[in-house]
Design a protein around this motif. Structure first.
Motif, short mmCIF file in Angstrom:
data_model
loop_
_atom_site.label_atom_id
_atom_site.label_comp_id
_atom_site.label_asym_id
_atom_site.label_seq_id
_atom_site.Cartn_x
_atom_site.Cartn_y
_atom_site.Cartn_z
N GLY A 1 0.80 -1.21 0.00
CA GLY A 1 0.00 0.00 0.00
C GLY A 1 0.83 1.26 0.00
O GLY A 1 0.35 2.32 0.43
N GLU A 2 2.06 1.16 -0.47
CA GLU A 2 2.96 2.31 -0.46
C GLU A 2 3.24 2.79 -1.88
O GLU A 2 4.38 3.09 -2.25
CB GLU A 2 4.26 1.94 0.25
CG GLU A 2 4.05 1.51 1.70
CD GLU A 2 5.30 0.93 2.32
OE1 GLU A 2 6.31 0.82 1.60
OE2 GLU A 2 5.26 0.58 3.51
N ALA A 3 2.21 2.85 -2.69
CA ALA A 3 2.36 3.28 -4.07
C ALA A 3 2.69 4.77 -4.14
O ALA A 3 2.38 5.52 -3.21
CB ALA A 3 1.07 3.02 -4.84
N PRO A 4 3.34 5.19 -5.22
CA PRO A 4 3.57 6.63 -5.39
C PRO A 4 2.24 7.39 -5.37
O PRO A 4 1.19 6.85 -5.75
CB PRO A 4 4.24 6.72 -6.77
CG PRO A 4 4.82 5.37 -7.00
CD PRO A 4 3.90 4.41 -6.32
N ALA A 5 2.28 8.61 -4.97
CA ALA A 5 1.06 9.40 -4.87
C ALA A 5 0.58 9.86 -6.25
O ALA A 5 1.33 9.86 -7.22
CB ALA A 5 1.32 10.62 -3.98
N GLY A 6 -0.67 10.22 -6.31
CA GLY A 6 -1.23 10.87 -7.49
C GLY A 6 -1.45 9.95 -8.68
O GLY A 6 -1.66 8.73 -8.55
N ALA A 7 -1.37 10.57 -9.87
CA ALA A 7 -1.68 9.86 -11.11
C ALA A 7 -0.75 8.68 -11.35
O ALA A 7 -1.16 7.64 -11.86
CB ALA A 7 -1.62 10.83 -12.29
#
Length: 309
Positions: free
Chosen positions: A235-241
């Protein structure tokens, strides 16, 4: 020296004028390949040469993983051994020369190695791995960037990339070349870049919306695709698009991995040391081929190899 043979004879076919006369079999791919091999041996003086071969240009396991893999190259005709009966689009003037190349390599005694169900890239990957285990340096000769993934300075594995400059002026890819050109660390870094970016020339879409610059930035941040996937799972994906694009890619990276990565352990029969024979393997067959196809460059290749007729 491991040759991506089809890469070279395709380049020869499109780059060398055909000077065959009426009723003769075209010979520009054959003569061009002979000239390239002579130049390569004269320049790099390898201890041995192997002509690596596409026994299957579009393996079923890659098509099952990514159905678009090389789909744009499929011809309307059918030949035995291609997935689903699909044949590669090859000009007739080239296809008639391939058997001549096969006969010529056999007559000289240059090993031609392929394996059912695998591409030449996989043969090259396997022979490179064997060479590393034996402590032997390797020069891979290809016009295909996919094989940059084999680059390994510590193991002495380099790639002569012929797409720009040919065999005389092509780039010799080592780890510094990959860093300067693509911003990645070594062959493994290039493979991760290819996974994320994709490759339209092979029908690999990559992660939608992620180009080369973004892929490099992700690899700089996470270190590898495996580490990136671990972060996504946690659950530590890069933020935003960017995070949304990665989340929407689903299992693409897992499916694409066996398509992008060359095989390193296909079951090639017997030892392949790539040594050069001391004598021409079949002098009569070689003489016939030289005469019937007017292969005037063969003596130069024999001299370069140090083979006596």
């Amino acid at each position: 020296m491991l040759l991506d043979t089809a890469s070279l004879y395709f380049r020869a076919f499109y780059g060398v004028p055909d000077r065959s006369g009426p009723g003769e079999t075209p010979r520009n791919a054959v003569t061009g390949l002979v000239d390239m091999m002579a130049t390569l041996v004269e320049t790099h003086r390898p201890s041995g040469v192997v002509a690596c071969w596409d026994d299957d240009w579009r393996p079923a396991f890659r098509v099952e993983a990514i159905p678009t893999y090389k789909a744009h190259r499929v011809a309307g005709s059918v030949h035995e051994g291609a997935p689903g009966g699909a044949a590669e689009e090859v000009p007739e003037a080239l296809s008639v020369q391939v058997p001549v190349i096969v006969e010529l390599l056999a007559a000289i005694g240059v090993p031609r190695i392929g394996h059912a169900g695998f591409e030449a890239d996989d043969v090259i990957g396997t022979l490179t791995t064997r060479a590393i285990q034996a402590g032997r340096p390797v020069l891979v000769v290809t016009g295909d960037r996919d094989l940059f993934q084999l680059v390994d300075d510590a193991a002495g594995v380099r790639v002569l990339y012929t797409a720009r400059g040919g065999v005389r002026g092509g780039d010799v890819a080592d780890e510094r070349f990959l860093r300067d050109t693509y911003g990645v660390d070594g062959g493994a870094g290039y493979a991760d870049l290819a996974l994320l970016r994709g490759d339209p020339s092979d029908g690999l879409p990559g992660v939608k919306g992620i180009g080369e610059k973004t892929a490099v930035r992700l690899l700089e941040q996470y270190g590898s695709v495996a580490a990136l996937q671990e972060a996504l799972a946690a659950g530590e994906a890069p933020a935003g698009a960017l995070g949304r694009k990665l989340a929407e890619s689903g299992d693409y990276l897992d499916r694409a991995r066996p398509v992008v990565l060359v095989a390193r352990d296909i079951p090639l029969e017997g030892p392949v040391d790539g040594g050069v024979p001391e004598h021409v393997a079949d002098p009569a067959a070689l003489a016939r081929l030289v005469e019937s196809h007017r292969l005037t460059g063969v003596p130069r290749l024999l001299t370069a190899l140090g083979i006596r007729p």
